[in-house]
Design a protein around this motif. Sequence first.
Motif, PDB file in Angstrom:
ATOM      1  N   ASP A   1       0.910   4.280  -2.746  1.00 61.28           N
ATOM      2  CA  ASP A   1       0.808   5.694  -2.366  1.00 61.28           C
ATOM      3  C   ASP A   1       1.937   6.501  -2.991  1.00 61.28           C
ATOM      4  OD1 ASP A   1      -1.407   5.070  -0.846  1.00 61.28           O
ATOM      5  OD2 ASP A   1      -0.336   5.063   1.066  1.00 61.28           O
TER       6      ASP A   1
ATOM      7  N   LEU B   1       0.833  -1.202   0.000  1.00 66.76           N
ATOM      8  CA  LEU B   1       0.000   0.000   0.000  1.00 66.76           C
ATOM      9  C   LEU B   1       0.869   1.253   0.000  1.00 66.76           C
ATOM     10  CD1 LEU B   1      -2.751  -1.091   2.557  1.00 66.76           C
ATOM     11  CD2 LEU B   1      -2.984  -0.929   0.070  1.00 66.76           C
ATOM     12  N   ALA B   2       1.966   1.233   0.741  1.00 67.74           N
ATOM     13  CA  ALA B   2       2.873   2.386   0.767  1.00 67.74           C
ATOM     14  C   ALA B   2       3.497   2.614  -0.599  1.00 67.74           C
ATOM     15  CB  ALA B   2       3.952   2.169   1.822  1.00 67.74           C
TER      16      ALA B   2
ATOM     17  N   GLU C   1      -4.494   6.820  -5.998  1.00 64.04           N
ATOM     18  CA  GLU C   1      -5.433   7.251  -4.961  1.00 64.04           C
ATOM     19  C   GLU C   1      -6.116   6.025  -4.356  1.00 64.04           C
ATOM     20  OE1 GLU C   1      -8.305  10.218  -5.916  1.00 64.04           O
ATOM     21  OE2 GLU C   1      -6.977  11.231  -7.338  1.00 64.04           O
ATOM     22  N   ARG C   2      -6.248   6.036  -3.029  1.00 67.79           N
ATOM     23  CA  ARG C   2      -6.944   4.948  -2.349  1.00 67.79           C
ATOM     24  C   ARG C   2      -8.203   5.473  -1.683  1.00 67.79           C
ATOM     25  NH1 ARG C   2      -4.392   2.414   2.023  1.00 67.79           N
ATOM     26  NH2 ARG C   2      -2.535   3.728   2.160  1.00 67.79           N
TER      27      ARG C   2
END
Length: 356
Positions: free
Chosen positions: A202, A198-199, A207-208
């Motif tokens: 990012d 996830l990092a 965009e999450r």
Amino acid sequence: MDADAVLARLAFQLPPERIAQTGAEPRDSSRLMVVTQESLSHRVFRDLPELLRAGDVLVFNESRVIPARVMARKPVTPEGFGGGQVEVLLLREEEQNVWSAYLKPAKRAGKELWLGQPGGVQHRAEVVGTLPDGARLLRFDHDIKPHLDEIGRLPLPPYIAAGNSDETWRERYQTVYAREPGSVAAPTAGLHFTPELLARLDALGVERHAITLHVGAGTFRPVTGSVADHVMHAERYAISPATAEAVNRARGEGRRVIAVGTTTVRALESSAHVDGTVNPGEGDTRIFITPGIPVRVPDLLITNLHLPGSTLLLLVAAFAGEERIRAAYDAALEQGYRFYSLGDAMLLERAAEEGR
């Protein structure tokens, strides 16, 4: 389009040893089949940042699995009869302190149950009704939710042998970003993500955003008769104004929307206008997406490999096209992919004819 014929053509035989009993470790080391309109390739899930780009909008289902499987006993009569054990799978709270639940054995469950571990605090439930699918309605005299961590176990799909301890499953059968408790099955496409992955997304500029759809026990039900007669269980979903705005803005600017899991697709499509504009809000959905029903919102879908004869297999065929799904599943069987909840993943591109 004849959905029954599609489901028949997509039927396949799966050797039992190909049903994953444990998740990949680390989570993002699972395999990832990438299926576009032009090609099919084999990657590893941690390669996902190489397949996405800055400005893509990744939409997750942040529902959290609750320890909904609880052992109960019938009351002992003054004469000493009764007290038999009943397994309870709590499905959802239909109204305050009234839950729908599957009971095993249901026919001999009686009208009163006491839920809890032997020697611990017991919680009384009155059986007050039966739903059309056979689920019972249980009325508690207090809020049972705060007690589930103590008295319940995590419900696992029937094709997974329990094996590990409940404590292990409470970590492994849960996405790393799960927030909102309410599901009785994990939104399993999200099980491949790690905090490190996830990092990286990012840092790439992806965009999450999140929706919530609480997965019900209906996710285990295959289509046993005609597709037209199959009844989907109602599932609760919620889409925040921020998520709806982000999705609509991306679509308006020609950026891609990627749904993590079929539950995310179902939530987005349940709230979408004909033109694909997503409304914020919440409610129940029984949406059943089959070939011939357009998928308007996501451009890409991350999903696991599903059961033959399932509603989810019909959904991915509606999304990516029957021929591409047939080819993808043939490749998965040939290449040794691991199937179902703890198995490998696919990244599917929406079929051109379903495009906006």
